[in-house]
Design a protein around this motif. Structure first.
Motif, PDB file in Angstrom:
ATOM      1  N   ARG A 113       0.825  -1.219  -0.016  1.00  0.00           N
ATOM      2  CA  ARG A 113      -0.009  -0.032  -0.027  1.00  0.00           C
ATOM      3  C   ARG A 113       0.773   1.296   0.016  1.00  0.00           C
ATOM      4  NH1 ARG A 113      -3.545  -3.359  -1.758  1.00  0.00           N
ATOM      5  NH2 ARG A 113      -4.673  -4.317  -0.245  1.00  0.00           N
ATOM      6  N   LYS A 118      -8.787   6.873   8.441  1.00  0.00           N
ATOM      7  CA  LYS A 118      -9.464   6.735   9.583  1.00  0.00           C
ATOM      8  C   LYS A 118     -10.334   7.904   9.949  1.00  0.00           C
ATOM      9  CE  LYS A 118      -9.725   3.147  12.398  1.00  0.00           C
ATOM     10  NZ  LYS A 118      -8.916   2.025  12.370  1.00  0.00           N
ATOM     11  N   TYR A 119      -9.751   9.026   9.731  1.00  0.00           N
ATOM     12  CA  TYR A 119     -10.300  10.317  10.082  1.00  0.00           C
ATOM     13  C   TYR A 119     -10.330  11.176   8.727  1.00  0.00           C
ATOM     14  CZ  TYR A 119      -9.127   8.582  14.516  1.00  0.00           C
ATOM     15  OH  TYR A 119      -8.839   7.503  15.572  1.00  0.00           O
ATOM     16  N   ARG A 120     -11.594  11.403   8.230  1.00  0.00           N
ATOM     17  CA  ARG A 120     -11.631  12.091   7.104  1.00  0.00           C
ATOM     18  C   ARG A 120     -11.380  13.579   7.186  1.00  0.00           C
ATOM     19  NH1 ARG A 120     -13.422   8.232   3.018  1.00  0.00           N
ATOM     20  NH2 ARG A 120     -12.677   6.339   4.269  1.00  0.00           N
ATOM     21  N   ASP A 121     -11.342  14.204   8.403  1.00  0.00           N
ATOM     22  CA  ASP A 121     -11.209  15.713   8.425  1.00  0.00           C
ATOM     23  C   ASP A 121      -9.726  15.854   8.513  1.00  0.00           C
ATOM     24  OD1 ASP A 121     -10.950  14.426  10.975  1.00  0.00           O
ATOM     25  OD2 ASP A 121     -12.536  15.921  11.904  1.00  0.00           O
ATOM     26  N   ILE A 122      -8.849  15.251   8.469  1.00  0.00           N
ATOM     27  CA  ILE A 122      -7.281  15.325   8.253  1.00  0.00           C
ATOM     28  C   ILE A 122      -7.067  16.372   7.346  1.00  0.00           C
ATOM     29  CG2 ILE A 122      -5.204  14.463   7.577  1.00  0.00           C
ATOM     30  CD1 ILE A 122      -6.001  13.749  10.381  1.00  0.00           C
ATOM     31  N   ILE A 155      -7.385  19.916   8.380  1.00  0.00           N
ATOM     32  CA  ILE A 155      -6.451  20.186   9.060  1.00  0.00           C
ATOM     33  C   ILE A 155      -5.094  20.397   8.292  1.00  0.00           C
ATOM     34  CG2 ILE A 155      -4.625  19.396  10.886  1.00  0.00           C
ATOM     35  CD1 ILE A 155      -7.281  17.792  11.991  1.00  0.00           C
ATOM     36  N   GLU A 180      -2.304   0.412   8.160  1.00  0.00           N
ATOM     37  CA  GLU A 180      -2.427  -0.198   6.819  1.00  0.00           C
ATOM     38  C   GLU A 180      -3.227  -1.589   7.101  1.00  0.00           C
ATOM     39  OE1 GLU A 180       0.645  -2.074   3.677  1.00  0.00           O
ATOM     40  OE2 GLU A 180       1.081  -2.366   5.715  1.00  0.00           O
ATOM     41  N   LYS A 181      -3.286  -2.244   8.229  1.00  0.00           N
ATOM     42  CA  LYS A 181      -3.770  -3.651   8.543  1.00  0.00           C
ATOM     43  C   LYS A 181      -5.196  -3.462   8.226  1.00  0.00           C
ATOM     44  CE  LYS A 181      -0.433  -5.921  11.039  1.00  0.00           C
ATOM     45  NZ  LYS A 181       0.791  -5.291  11.055  1.00  0.00           N
ATOM     46  N   ALA A 237      -8.393  -2.085   4.062  1.00  0.00           N
ATOM     47  CA  ALA A 237      -9.212  -2.747   3.176  1.00  0.00           C
ATOM     48  C   ALA A 237     -10.767  -2.696   3.574  1.00  0.00           C
ATOM     49  CB  ALA A 237      -8.881  -4.145   2.862  1.00  0.00           C
ATOM     50  N   GLU A 238     -10.761  -2.651   5.032  1.00  0.00           N
ATOM     51  CA  GLU A 238     -12.088  -2.548   5.751  1.00  0.00           C
ATOM     52  C   GLU A 238     -12.700  -0.943   5.763  1.00  0.00           C
ATOM     53  OE1 GLU A 238     -11.407  -4.864   9.248  1.00  0.00           O
ATOM     54  OE2 GLU A 238     -10.027  -5.936   7.973  1.00  0.00           O
ATOM     55  N   ASP A 239     -11.656  -0.114   5.989  1.00  0.00           N
ATOM     56  CA  ASP A 239     -12.105   1.288   6.301  1.00  0.00           C
ATOM     57  C   ASP A 239     -12.250   2.045   5.009  1.00  0.00           C
ATOM     58  OD1 ASP A 239     -12.153   0.709   9.051  1.00  0.00           O
ATOM     59  OD2 ASP A 239      -9.992   1.245   9.149  1.00  0.00           O
TER      60      ASP A 239
END
Lengths: 266, 394
Positions: A102, A166-170, A173, A259-260, A263-265
């Motif tokens: 990735r 994980k956090y789309r509002d990065i 920022i 990274e782990k 695929a799910e997130d």
């Protein structure tokens, strides 16, 4: 870590394909193609010259070039960061369906902008020629500085790409940080302005700046080579190298951690 | 068995997903707890152990949501397991989705390079194969047009063409045989056979049980995240089918019954010409079979007939035969013997169902079904294994 480089080497063809793809895709279907990058930078230079040299009448001699040699690589730097931000989320279909390391995604974005900068060097050299800035032997350091920038930049790219899953509002920022970051570097002003600033008994220019904002040493090196026509200082080179390695390792660790579950997130 | 013979080794593998009620996706939401962060854990795979030898082709079957695709993703390295380990030995290609990574603005030719690189091919290998890839895709005329102008069929053909030219040692395939027209599927199969001959290790996920039975030597049946059964394809499929039909019966019983209870099948068996049962063993293609059905009329006197339905493992109806109407008194029993002179079927598992019908055509008993396991001398594509000769005539 060694495995990390082995994986990248094993998939180098894919990496090259990604870089080519994004370089090609940017100008696909536009009539002038790559010339747009030239035009963009030249327009910048013309505007700087008019605004700062004729309207503001800044004291620094040849201020537009003073600005230009640092601002071009800086633009590529910030573009790489905002580009890699969406490199995982934007390729969800790949991440979910196919295995490949990735890291290639943010790494390819970082390399794309490095290549983009290399394409821009002729413009900078042309501008130097017009502004009668002498070409010196110090320009031979250019590849080294570019590599140092690349290491640092890639580390940052890993971090933002992984966090954005994980956090789309990065995204917001990072937008604010890059906007402010340009002023934390001696791009618009000479480094000498910071010499008189003393915090806790140490000057900002010699101690706090390289410590807190090590990328400034890369910026200063560009200016040394392409504006002053002198060798970049050993101190700047060392700061850039060490900080680059540290940031890269941090980026690698952060990326590995997140990274782990990509695929799910995504 | 030495380590070199093993292509895939899965040990104590478990995978669980967190099912969020309402997942926070931004830092703001996470900190302010605007969305509840509560989730339930869902174990998709529980303690899976699996060893695949080199050159084996394994079918992975099970109902929807049993974890087949997740297992494939884990083997491919797309997802990481929560517990246990996956080891693969050899160059691995994973065909979960065709055309992943296609860029709409690029031409077909450019996309071949990009897609092939994603599958791990080097540029040199693509250069060597590009003509053959284009030929296989049958879209040479359009190969230099951007693929946003392609129809979905052309898109698929190109994608499949690239996928078949990769040169894997382990190939994971998820349901891609289900797409495309007949011709495409045939091509697909021929290519898979070629891979198999070249000793490529293959794991095939499919709901097409016939294809699995024909193509795979071994089969694994996943049920709610555990391996329910594994072994020779046909026996596993047979087991799976009888389990599934058992389940259907249960749901029939619970729901509105679709049949009236005017009669019942007391006994249903299938024998060969020597009066020996053909259930639970392999029978040769082309031999005759005799479905024997003992029926009992319930409730009232009346006329009923028996129907025998022959269908493939994936419920494709092949043929229906029926008896004359017979008049039976209440509680009278009667045994009927059908004689099917020859059953020229291709290798595979087939289902034979027995049902009773009234004169109005309504089903009047619970369906009873048996599975037979046919073995043909040579394998071919399609349902029938025709008895034929061919010679030159001038």
């Amino acid at each position: 870590m060694l495995n990390h480089f082995k994986e990248i080497f094993k998939y180098r063809e894919l990496l090259i394909t990604f870089v080519k793809k994004s370089l090609d895709a940017r100008y696909k279907g536009s009539f002038l193609g790559f010339i747009w990058t030239f035009i963009n930078h030249l327009a910048h230079l013309v505007v700087f010259t008019i605004v700062f040299q004729y309207i503001f009448n800044v004291g620094t001699s040849n201020y537009s070039m003073f600005l230009f040699v640092c601002l071009v690589p800086w633009t590529e730097f910030t573009s790489a960061i905002s580009g890699s931000l969406v490199s995982i989320t934007g390729n969800a279909n790949l991440v979910k369906k196919i295995y490949f390391p990735r890291q290639l995604l943010p790494l390819s974005v970082s390399l794309t902008y490095i290549v983009d900068y290399i394409y821009c060097i002729p413009i900078v050299l042309l501008a130097m020629l017009i502004s009668k800035i002498p070409f010196t032997i110090s320009l031979l350091f250019l590849p080294i500085i570019i590599i140092l920038q690349c290491i640092f930049q890639t580390g940052i790219c890993y971090i933002v790409a992984a966090l954005n899953v994980k956090y789309r509002d990065i995204k917001q920022i990072v937008g604010i940080i890059t906007m402010a970051w340009v002023y934390a570097n001696p791009i618009f002003y000479p480094i000498e302005r910071l010499q008189s600033l003393v915090i806790l008994g140490r000057t900002v220019s010699d101690f706090w700046l390289p410590l807190l904002n090590p990328i400034s040493s890369v910026v200063l090196s560009y200016r040394d080579m392409m504006y002053f026509g002198r060798m970049p200082s050993i101190k700047n080179l060392l700061v850039a190298l060490i900080s680059g390695i540290i940031i890269y390792i941090i980026g690698y660790l952060v990326f590995n951690h997140f990274e782990k579950t990509f695929a799910e997130d995504v | 068995m030495s380590d070199n013979d093993i292509a895939i080794e899965v040990k104590n593998l478990s995978k669980e997903f967190k099912i969020f009620k309402d997942k926070p996706t931004t830092i703001k939401e996470k900190i302010l707890m605007l969305r509840s962060d509560t989730y339930t854990r869902f174990k998709v795979l529980k303690d899976i152990n699996l060893t695949v030898k080199k050159g084996e082709s394994i079918g992975l079957i099970g109902h929807n949501g049993c974890g087949k695709s997740t297992l494939l993703s884990l083997i491919a390295g797309i997802m990481y397991p929560n517990e246990g380990s996956v080891k693969t030995n050899g160059r691995l290609s994973c065909l979960i989705q065709l055309g992943a990574g296609f860029h709409p603005d690029f031409t077909g030719r450019e996309n071949i390079y990009v897609n092939a690189a994603i599958f791990g091919m080097t540029r040199k290998e693509v250069d060597k194969n590009i003509e053959s890839i284009i030929d296989f895709s049958e879209i040479r005329e359009f190969i230099d047009n951007p693929i946003r102008t392609y129809s979905s069929g052309m898109y698929l053909k190109l994608a499949f063409s690239v996928a078949t030219h990769i040169n894997p040692e382990i190939l994971l395939i998820d349901e891609i045989l289900a797409v495309g027209d007949m011709n495409f599927q045939k091509k697909c199969f021929a290519k898979m056979e070629e891979f198999k001959r070249n000793k490529v290790t293959i794991i095939l996920v499919s709901h097409n049980l016939n294809a699995v039975a024909k193509f795979c030597d071994k089969c694994i049946w996943l049920q709610d995240g555990v391996i329910k059964s594994s072994g020779k394809s046909k026996s596993v499929i047979e087991e799976y089918l009888s389990f599934m039909s058992g389940k259907q019966d249960k749901s029939n019983e619970k729901g509105n019954e679709k049949y009236t209870n005017e009669a019942e099948i007391v006994e249903f068996k299938i024998t060969d010409s020597d009066n020996e049962s053909v259930i639970g063993r392999e029978i040769k293609s082309g031999i005759g079979i005799n479905p024997i059905i003992k029926i009992k009329k319930l409730q009232t006197n009346g006329k009923i007939k028996a129907e025998i339905l022959l269908s493939t493992a994936d419920d494709q109806l092949i043929s229906v035969i029926d008896s004359e109407f017979i008049t039976l008194k209440k509680d009278e029993t009667q045994t009927l013997k059908f004689q099917i002179k020859s059953l020229p079927l291709s290798s595979g598992v087939y289902t034979i169902k027995a049902v009773l019908k009234t004169e109005e055509g309504t089903e009047c008993c619970k369906r009873t079904e048996l599975n037979i396991n046919v073995q043909a001398e040579y394998d071919n594509i399609g349902i029938f294994n025709l008895d034929f000769t061919c010679k030159k005539v001038d």
